[in-house]
Scaffold this active site. Structure first.
Site, PDB file in Angstrom:
ATOM      1  N   HIS A 170       3.630  -7.553  -0.605  1.00  0.00           N
ATOM      2  CA  HIS A 170       4.138  -6.185  -0.509  1.00  0.00           C
ATOM      3  C   HIS A 170       5.628  -6.022  -0.819  1.00  0.00           C
ATOM      4  CE1 HIS A 170       2.450  -2.302   1.411  1.00  0.00           C
ATOM      5  NE2 HIS A 170       2.258  -2.392   0.124  1.00  0.00           N
ATOM      6  N   CYS A 190       5.190  -0.161   5.835  1.00  0.00           N
ATOM      7  CA  CYS A 190       4.905  -1.561   5.520  1.00  0.00           C
ATOM      8  C   CYS A 190       5.967  -2.274   4.669  1.00  0.00           C
ATOM      9  CB  CYS A 190       3.543  -1.652   4.853  1.00  0.00           C
ATOM     10  SG  CYS A 190       3.185  -0.276   3.727  1.00  0.00           S
TER      11      CYS A 190
END
Lengths: 482, 482
Positions: free
Chosen positions: B102, B39
Site C-alpha cells: 500500500h 490505510c
C-alpha cells in the site's frame, strides 16, 4: 454503574485493577442484565428473584413510565414477597445490608422486617435540595434506628465531592465478614451509592482518576472490593464464599461527563431499555470452584443471583409463585449455557425482549420532547433514527429487531423482509406470548406519593435530636415523567 | 480494525483469546494512535517514522481530504524516504512483508526496492468491480513478480466471504520465522487485509463468530497471531523477539454491521479524525523483557514502532530529517511516561491535536452532506451537535476541546469560558505552533491519478498468462471526496 466502567470491560483509563483481577480469577459475563433500567425496581428484583411487574415495583400511573422509591413514595416491598435473606435464614445464614436499601422506607418496609439481621445505610437516594425543608436529608440507619443523616453526621461536600461514606461502608462490610466468617454462613449485600449523583469519594481518592469525580468514586469502590476479597483470603474462607459484582442499572448519561459513567459501545443509558440502560458489568468469583479466566455468554440477569444464592445454600426458591431468576451454578461450575429470554420493562410495559442474539423492541422511547428540549438527554451524542425516539413509539405490530452480536450498539435494525427477521420474530413472539399469558402483575407499589411520609422523623431520631416536622398528609398520584 | 474489536478492549463477544492472552502476557496501550485515519498514509508513517505530511502520503488536491493509493495512483513512497527495513539491514536484519504493501505499486515503489528482502502479498486494496475491465483484480506478488490475482488464483467468494488468504499469509509468516529465527535477526511485517471490505475468512472460521463475517475474519487473524506467538516460543526465540499488534486506522463504520468493526466507546470511525478514526488497539509482547499484565497510558503512535524497532536493533533514526516516532523502550521496559502530542491530520490539514488528556479540534468534518444524503455515514448512530459536522467547520480561532479521560466519546466540549479550556488551549497552541513552524511538507504523492498505471501487467504476468492491456495513459488530478 455502566457496563463500560470497568477496565476489563474496556474503559480506556483502566482504573479498576481489583475488579479486573476479580474477573481474571473468576468468570466474566458480557451479557448480563439488570431487571429494570432504574434503581429500586432492579434491587427489588435482585432480592425477590422476580420481575418488578410481579413484585409490585412499578407504576400504573402512566404507560411505560419508570418509577422508583423517592422519599415521598408510600409503597415499598410487599409482605407477601419472600426476600433472599428471609429464605437464607432457613439454612442458618446471617444477613447484612450495607448501603442503599431502596425498597421502601416506611416502617413496614424496613430491611430487618424482610430477613436482614443487620443494616447500616440509607433507605433512599441522597439527592437534594439538602435543606431539610422541601425534603429531609436521608437518614443513615444502624439496624432499627437512624444514627444520623447524609450531609449532616455523614457529610458530603457538594462542592468538592468529598465524603467518607464508602470508607464507612467498607468498614461495615469488613467488620461483618470478620464477625461472621468463622461462625455462620453469611450473606452480605454491599449496596454502595458513591457513583449515584451527587457523586462522592473520600479524600485519598478525590482527584486521582483520569475520569473526574465519577472515576474517583469508581476507584474507591474498586479499592474496597479488593480489600474485601483480600480479607476473605486472609480469613481462609475465599473457597467457601461466592462473590458477585454487578449494578442495578446502566450509567446515568444525563449526569455525564463529570458525574456519569460509561456504557461502553452500547446505546443510551439509565432510564432506557436500550442496552446501555440495562446491560451490566457482572463478575463471579469463587476460588477453587469457579475456574479462573472464564467468559460466559450466558444471558444472565440480576434476578439469577436470588436463585443461584439459594442453590448455593442448598435451598430451592418458593414454588408458590413465578420466579424469573435462573440457577447459574451449571454455568458457573460447568460452563453450561441455558436458553432464556431477557425482558426489558419500563414500568408496566414490556418494551423489548432478547432471545439468543436477537433483541426485539416493541416500544421505543428515550424521554419526552419536552424534557429533551430542556436539556435532559438519556443518549447524549447518540441518535439512531426511528430508534432513540422522543415519542413513545408503538412497534408491537412490527417490532424493531437487532442482532446484538453484529450490532451491539443497536444501530442497524434488521430488514423486515429478511428471513433472519422473520425467524427471530417468530421465536421471540412465542416466548413473549408465553410470558404475557402467564403473567400475574403484582399490586403496583409506586403509584401513591405523600410528602408526609418522607424521612422527617425516622425511628431513633429523637435520641439524636434529628426529628423534623412532617407536612400535612396529602396522598396523591405520583408523577413519573420518564 | 477498531479499538473496540478485541475482547481485552471490551468487545462484548470476546472472540480474540490469543490477542487477549498476548495483552495479559505483555503491555496494553489504551491510548495508541494511527498516523492517519486511512490505510496508505498510516502505513507509510509506520515504515518511515514520519507523519504523512512529511513523507508525501497526502494530497493538496483539496483541503482536508483523505487520500490513499488506489490502483490509479501515480505516486508512492519516495526514494528519499528511509524505510525501517532499509535501516535494519545495517544491523543484519532480514525483512519480509506479508500482505498489503500500500505504498505505491509502480516498479520504483516495490517493497524490495525499499529494504524488504521478501514479499508475499498485494500492493493495494482488494475491492472491485472484479471484472478486470474497469480495473484489474489486484496482483499477489512473491518477491519481485506476481504469482496470481485476488479473486482468480487467490479466490474470494464474494457471496459467502470464503477465502484462504489469511491462512496463506499465516503460512508465509510461519515459514519466514522458521527460516530466519535461528540464523539472522529478522523483521516480519504481517499486514493482512481480511477485515478490509470485502471481508473474508477461511472455511473453518466462516460462520463461527457471533459478530458476523467481520468477526469471522477477526477470529482468523487472532488465531493466526496465536500460532505465530506459539512458534516463537517453540523455537525458543520468544525472549529475543519483540512483537507488536496494532492497526492502521479505526474500524470502517460505513461497512457496519456486517463488514465493519467496533471502535468501542469512541466517536465515529475510519476516515475521521475523531477518536474512532485513529485510536487503535495496541499490544506489546516480549516475554522476559516486557513484564506481563501491564497497561501503559503513554500516548503512543504507530510511528513509534519505527523508532522503537531501530532502538531494539541498536540503531538510531536518521538525523537528517524530522522523525515523529518516539523510542518506546523506556515505557515498555521501565513503565516511563513521556510527554508528546498526537497530531490528527486529514490530508494536508491538521484537524486536531491531543496533549495529555486534552484534545483540541481545529477543524471538524465527517463527510459531505452530499455523501451523507447518499447513505454514506462515518458515524452511524452518533451525532454530536457542532462536532460531527457535514460541513468542514473551521474552529482554528476557537478550537473545540475535549477531556478524553472524562469524555472519551468526544460528546461534551469544554466550556470556552472555563479555566480548564484556557489552560489546555494555551498548552496545545504552543505545541502546535512549534510543530507547524518546523514543518517541511514532503512532495505530495497522492495528487495524480492515471488509469493506465493500474496493475494491468505487473512483472511476471507474462509467465502466468495474467497480463491485461492497459488503457490509454491520461494523467489527471485524483479526486478525493472524503
Amino acid at each position: 454503574m455502566g457496563w463500560g466502567d470497568l477496565g476489563v470491560y474496556g474503559e480506556p483509563s483502566r482504573e479498576t485493577p481489583n475488579l479486573d483481577r476479580m474477573a481474571a480469577e473468576g468468570m466474566l459475563f458480557p451479557n448480563f442484565y439488570s431487571a429494570n433500567p432504574l434503581c429500586s425496581p432492579s434491587r427489588a428484583a435482585l432480592l425477590t428473584g422476580r420481575l418488578p411487574i410481579r413484585n409490585g415495583f412499578y407504576t400504573t400511573n402512566a404507560h411505560a413510565r419508570n418509577a422508583y422509591t423517592p422519599q415521598e413514595i408510600v409503597g415499598g416491598i410487599p409482605d407477601s414477597e419472600q426476600l433472599l435473606p428471609e429464605l437464607l435464614k432457613k439454612a442458618g445464614y446471617v444477613s447484612k445490608i450495607v448501603g442503599k436499601w431502596h425498597l421502601g422506607h416506611r416502617p413496614q418496609f424496613h430491611p430487618l422486617k424482610h430477613g436482614f439481621d443487620e443494616w447500616f445505610g440509607s433507605p433512599n437516594c441522597h439527592f437534594g435540595p439538602y435543606d431539610n425543608k422541601a425534603r429531609p436529608n436521608i437518614p443513615v440507619y444502624r439496624d432499627w434506628e437512624m444514627v444520623g443523616r447524609y450531609y449532616e453526621e455523614f457529610p458530603i461536600n457538594l462542592k468538592t465531592g468529598e465524603a467518607n461514606l464508602t470508607q464507612i461502608y467498607l468498614q461495615e462490610a469488613l467488620d461483618f465478614i470478620k464477625r461472621q466468617a468463622r461462625h455462620h454462613p453469611f450473606f452480605l449485600y454491599w449496596a454502595v451509592d458513591a457513583t449515584h449523583a451527587p457523586v462522592y469519594a473520600s479524600k485519598p481518592f478525590l482527584g486521582t482518576s483520569q475520569r473526574g469525580r465519577y472515576g474517583d468514586a469508581v476507584r474507591e469502590i474498586d479499592d474496597s472490593i479488593g480489600k474485601m476479597l483480600e480479607l476473605l483470603q486472609d480469613l481462609h474462607v475465599a473457597d467457601n464464599t461466592f462473590v458477585f459484582f454487578t449494578s442495578d442499572n446502566g450509567a446515568a448519561l444525563i449526569s455525564a461527563p463529570e458525574q456519569g459513567g460509561s456504557n461502553g459501545p452500547f446505546l443510551c443509558g439509565k432510564q432506557t431499555t436500550f442496552e446501555g440502560g440495562m446491560r451490566e458489568p457482572a463478575l463471579a468469583w469463587w476460588p477453587g470452584h469457579v475456574a479462573a479466566g472464564q467468559v460466559s455468554h450466558q444471558l444472565g440477569s440480576i434476578m439469577d443471583l436470588f436463585t443461584t444464592s439459594l442453590a448455593l445454600a442448598g435451598l430451592t426458591p418458593p414454588s408458590d409463585r413465578a420466579i424469573d431468576g435462573l440457577n447459574l451454578l451449571p454455568t458457573l461450575l460447568q460452563g453450561r449455557l441455558m436458553d432464556r429470554p431477557i425482558f426489558y420493562y419500563r414500568g408496566d410495559t414490556l418494551m423489548a425482549a432478547t432471545l439468543g442474539q436477537h433483541k426485539a423492541h416493541f416500544w421505543t422511547w428515550t424521554n419526552s420532547w419536552e424534557n429533551f428540549r430542556q436539556g435532559i438527554d438519556f443518549c447524549p451524542g447518540q441518535n439512531v433514527s426511528g430508534v432513540t425516539t422522543h415519542n413513545l413509539e408503538d412497534h408491537t405490530k412490527l417490532p424493531l429487531i437487532f442482532h446484538l452480536g453484529r450490532d451491539p450498539g443497536e444501530r442497524f435494525p434488521l430488514s423486515f423482509a429478511s428471513t433472519e427477521y422473520q425467524e427471530a420474530l417468530s421465536r421471540i413472539t412465542s416466548v413473549v406470548q408465553q410470558h404475557q399469558e402467564a403473567l400475574v402483575p403484582g399490586q403496583p407499589q409506586l403509584n401513591v406519593c405523600n410528602w408526609a411520609v418522607m424521612n422527617w422523623a425516622p425511628p431513633g431520631c429523637e435520641k439524636i435530636g434529628k426529628c423534623l416536622t412532617p407536612p400535612e398528609s396529602i396522598p396523591k398520584k405520583c408523577l413519573w415523567s420518564h
